[in-house]
Design an enzyme around this catalytic site. Structure first.
Site, PDB file in Angstrom:
ATOM      1  N   ASP A  71       0.825  -1.213   0.000  1.00 43.73           N
ATOM      2  CA  ASP A  71       0.000   0.000   0.000  1.00 43.73           C
ATOM      3  C   ASP A  71       0.861   1.266   0.000  1.00 43.73           C
ATOM      4  OD1 ASP A  71      -2.039  -1.803   0.245  1.00 43.73           O
ATOM      5  OD2 ASP A  71      -2.908  -0.938   2.061  1.00 43.73           O
ATOM      6  N   HIS A 121      -5.724   2.964  -4.163  1.00 41.81           N
ATOM      7  CA  HIS A 121      -5.769   3.141  -2.709  1.00 41.81           C
ATOM      8  C   HIS A 121      -6.382   4.496  -2.370  1.00 41.81           C
ATOM      9  CE1 HIS A 121      -4.801   1.919   1.291  1.00 41.81           C
ATOM     10  NE2 HIS A 121      -3.807   2.760   1.495  1.00 41.81           N
ATOM     11  N   HIS A 224       3.721  -2.333   3.239  1.00 43.87           N
ATOM     12  CA  HIS A 224       3.731  -0.947   2.780  1.00 43.87           C
ATOM     13  C   HIS A 224       4.994  -0.640   1.988  1.00 43.87           C
ATOM     14  CE1 HIS A 224       0.687  -0.845   5.971  1.00 43.87           C
ATOM     15  NE2 HIS A 224       0.163   0.163   5.292  1.00 43.87           N
TER      16      HIS A 224
END
Length: 269
Positions: A71, A121, A224
């Site tokens: 992400d 996202h 991440h």
């Protein structure tokens, strides 16, 4: 006591004993018989052991599917992340923010060229904005979708909501996203790499991945796109490779793994 019986020639030994003596195997025959049985027993044992070994190898070679997802990118470090994934022959899906895509278009194009999956996202990553109204999540995902499609030609329906779809993604928000064909992807392994920032997140992922795999579920790992994650990622990738995990990308055709509200979702306002 030896029993004798009368015969035409006179007394002789018990005929049953004589018969037993006459059919008694020679030492050579005894040896041949024993060797044959022993060899047969050894061969059967070897075949059983070989079958067990083959079964174990077959289980080891069964594909254990895992989905790596990243992400918040792309970032100035995404190229390094892609290099690592390629080095270990790993696939991954990237849920990216619109402004970051615009700032790093070349690496997004590289993702597509090298077979990685791309998804949205949102734009702001600000809970008070993306969840401010029933159509706000849809608006951000549509904008992100257009940015990716204009840049790469890929029409992606893959979305991951900031902070996950619980608790702020209400039912009406979900309905709007669903009507536009978006697939809401959450996760079942949270690395917590944003908080742990060292080997602890790798150990956590390994333990939870193994547990899910043994239960017959495919792990969907939340990671991440940031330097701390990239620094410790080789340990995780090496473990997955050595333990015969196979990574795959998420696709538009898959049924998504989505957190269900079950009374937990509410409006942020």
């Amino acid at each position: 006591m030896l029993v004798k019986v009368k015969s035409a020639e006179g007394y002789e030994a018990n005929p049953s004993i004589a018969m037993a003596q006459s059919i008694q195997a020679s030492p050579v025959e005894k040896h041949d018989f024993t060797s044959s049985k022993l060899n047969e027993s050894i061969q059967i044992k070897k075949e059983i052991e070989l079958e067990k070994q083959q079964q174990a190898e077959a289980l080891d070679n069964e594909s254990k599917i895992v989905y790596l997802t990243f992400d918040d990118g792309p970032s100035p470090f995404t190229g390094q992340l892609l290099d690592l994934l390629n080095q270990y022959h790993m696939e991954a899906t990237f849920f990216m923010l619109g402004p970051n895509i615009k700032n790093h278009p070349d690496v997004v194009q590289r993702m597509v060229d090298e077979g990685f999956a791309v998804g949205m996202h949102g734009i702001t990553h600000n809970a008070k904005q993306i969840y401010q109204s029933p159509k706000a999540p849809l608006s951000e995902m549509l904008e992100g979708q257009k940015i990716i499609e204009d840049l790469t030609g890929v029409h992606s329906n893959l979305v991951r909501l900031p902070y996950g779809s619980v608790p702020y993604l209400t039912m009406d928000m979900r309905v709007y996203l669903d009507k536009h064909g978006f697939k809401i992807w959450d996760w079942n392994v949270d690395s917590e790499d944003w908080a742990l920032k060292d080997n602890r997140f790798v150990n956590k992922v390994i333990q939870e991945t193994d547990n899910l795999s043994r239960a017959g579920e495919s792990p969907i790992i939340l990671l991440h796109d940031k330097p701390e994650t990239i620094q410790y990622l080789p340990k995780l990738l090496n473990y997955l490779q050595k333990n015969k995990y196979q990574t795959k990308v998420l696709t538009n055709d898959q049924t998504p793994y989505t957190f269900q509200c079950n009374g937990r979702c509410y409006s942020i306002h």
